[in-house]
Design an enzyme around this catalytic site. Structure first.
Site, mmCIF file in Angstrom:
data_model
loop_
_atom_site.group_PDB
_atom_site.id
_atom_site.type_symbol
_atom_site.label_atom_id
_atom_site.label_comp_id
_atom_site.label_asym_id
_atom_site.label_seq_id
_atom_site.Cartn_x
_atom_site.Cartn_y
_atom_site.Cartn_z
ATOM 1 C CD1 TRP A 34 0.216 0.486 3.369
ATOM 2 C CD2 TRP A 34 -0.281 -1.674 3.043
ATOM 3 N NE1 TRP A 34 0.662 -0.215 4.456
ATOM 4 C CE2 TRP A 34 0.359 -1.548 4.285
ATOM 5 C CE3 TRP A 34 -0.697 -2.939 2.619
ATOM 6 C CZ2 TRP A 34 0.611 -2.646 5.107
ATOM 7 C CZ3 TRP A 34 -0.455 -4.023 3.428
ATOM 8 C CH2 TRP A 34 0.193 -3.877 4.650
ATOM 9 C CD GLU A 47 -3.510 3.310 7.701
ATOM 10 O OE1 GLU A 47 -3.684 2.805 8.825
ATOM 11 O OE2 GLU A 47 -2.384 3.629 7.292
ATOM 12 C CB THR A 53 -5.040 -7.313 11.355
ATOM 13 O OG1 THR A 53 -6.424 -7.343 11.695
ATOM 14 C CG2 THR A 53 -4.662 -8.656 10.778
ATOM 15 C CG LEU A 90 -8.022 -9.893 7.078
ATOM 16 C CD1 LEU A 90 -8.337 -8.691 6.204
ATOM 17 C CD2 LEU A 90 -6.769 -9.601 7.890
ATOM 18 N N GLY A 91 -10.992 -11.429 10.462
ATOM 19 C CA GLY A 91 -11.712 -11.100 11.695
ATOM 20 C C GLY A 91 -12.281 -9.687 11.684
ATOM 21 C CE1 TYR A 130 -3.582 5.597 12.392
ATOM 22 C CE2 TYR A 130 -5.096 4.007 11.432
ATOM 23 C CZ TYR A 130 -3.827 4.536 11.553
ATOM 24 O OH TYR A 130 -2.805 4.041 10.804
ATOM 25 C CG ASP A 148 -1.390 3.610 15.055
ATOM 26 O OD1 ASP A 148 -0.584 4.324 15.693
ATOM 27 O OD2 ASP A 148 -1.021 2.779 14.204
ATOM 28 C CB CYS A 202 8.983 3.057 20.152
ATOM 29 S SG CYS A 202 8.625 3.664 21.795
ATOM 30 C CB CYS A 212 15.397 4.622 19.555
ATOM 31 S SG CYS A 212 14.076 5.789 19.202
#
Ligand code: SF4
Length: 373
Positions: A34, A47, A53, A90-91, A130, A148, A202, A212
């Site tokens: 994507w 998204e 997932t 995928l639920g 979001y 998110d 993170c 980081c």
């Protein structure tokens, strides 16, 4: 600027942080399907799939979905059952139903153009703050926050925020902070960079602070409290529901039914099942089939227990293979008529079951059926 956000950002080196994050993201971003272009429809689908997932799970689903529904129009014109079939496994199926309805609305009300402002895009079914922010910033380059779970975690640590991230108030605070942090003209990469940092560096447990890219400016790292943040109030334990399912066969046919139009796993297919409490489960399902459909069934054997965990619920399904006490005989059609089954319930050939979308728990039962017959 939002006052609370201002307080957290007063002494924070915004400029340095922006540069470090963007520099890192440009060199470390994962090549994801994507990310190949900035088509708002594709970003929207990705998204929605990525909510709850993992990326690795989503990739094959996304590719398959895009092969079948390459444009917003193609999805808008598809049958809902086919959309659900491409979502199978995928639920959280309400995501697919909402996406399908919202895409239809975009086609009808906005001529197929995904709205470019928060007000309009937020009215679409299933598009929360979001998803709206992700589409507006990634596809259209607007300075809109997309917060998110990853971003909540990163910002909580970066600015040492001790508020419970499950509270709406905290999400709003983090949105206000991110809004101030997004550099002019770089919203797409900046927001994706924040999410990527949360996904790769993170991480929830044992964040990789030493490598980081922003550890120099991170307050949690400076104070050594990164593993204590973010603050998350303990959730209630999910409730366990005991179910018993019957795989009732008659020769090549098996009894399946469609779930109701609303609620959990709406419109997906399943093997007949019912909650049971205390009594013999095999007896419970036989009695249920008789009382509901007038079918007399005999137990053949018990199959392995199937468990499935939802956010607030655990399904523990005892599964029994059953057969009709008196075979139906005749064609599938006559069997259907003869039994006058409820419209959502049908006899189907076992070989045809893949045409129907089943939730993961009942896919496991379907697999067991294939292996045993
Ligand atoms: Fe997260 Fe550690 Fe980086 Fe801070 S330094 S943002 S806690 S990984």
């Amino acid at each position: 600027m939002d006052q609370a956000a201002e307080k957290y950002l007063a002494a924070f080196p915004v400029d340095r942080f922006q540069k470090q994050l963007l520099y890192w993201f440009e060199r470390n971003m994962r090549q994801l399907p994507w990310r190949e272009d900035r088509d708002p429809y594709k970003i929207w689908v990705s998204e929605v799939m990525l909510q709850q997932t993992q990326v690795d799970t989503v990739i094959p689903y996304y590719k398959r979905f895009m092969e079948r529904f390459p444009t917003l129009e193609a999805l808008a014109e598809a049958d809902e059952e086919e959309v659900l079939k491409h979502w199978e496994g995928l639920g959280y199926y309400s995501r697919a139903r909402n996406l399908h309805q919202a895409v239809k609305e975009v086609k009808e009300r906005y001529g197929g153009q995904v709205p470019e402002n928060r007000e309009d895009i937020s009215t679409l079914k299933g598009v929360g703050p979001y998803t709206a922010g992700a589409i507006l910033s990634i596809a259209y380059g607007q300075r809109e926050p997309a917060v998110d779970g990853n971003v909540l975690r990163v910002i909580s640590r970066l600015l040492y925020i001790e508020e419970d991230i499950q509270k709406v108030k905290t999400r709003r605070l983090v949105e206000a902070i991110v809004q101030c942090l997004i550099p002019e003209g770089r919203a797409s990469y900046f927001n994706q960079g924040l999410m990527e940092l949360g996904a790769l560096v993170c991480t929830p447990k044992s964040p990789h602070c030493l490598t980081c890219p922003v550890h120099e400016v991170c307050l949690a790292y400076q104070q050594g409290v990164q593993s204590q943040l973010p603050v998350k109030a303990k959730k209630k334990k999910p409730k366990t529901v005991k179910l018993v399912a019957g795989v009732l066969t008659d020769g090549e046919q098996v009894l399946i039914r469609q779930r109701p139009n609303s609620g959990l796993l709406a419109k997906l297919y399943e093997f007949p099942n019912v909650e049971w409490y205390g009594h013999e489960p095999a007896e419970t399902i036989s009695r249920y089939l008789f009382e509901t459909y007038g079918l007399r069934a005999e137990t053949v054997e018990e199959w392995p227990l199937v468990q499935h965990t939802f956010t607030h619920l655990i399904w523990e399904i005892r599964v029994y293979r059953l057969q009709l006490a008196e075979p139906l005989g005749g064609t599938l059609k006559s069997a259907q008529n003869r039994l006058s089954l409820a419209s959502e319930t049908r006899w189907e050939r076992i070989g045809n079951l893949d045409r129907y979308p089943f939730p993961v728990s009942h896919q496991k039962i379907k697999k067991e059926l294939r292996q045993r017959l």
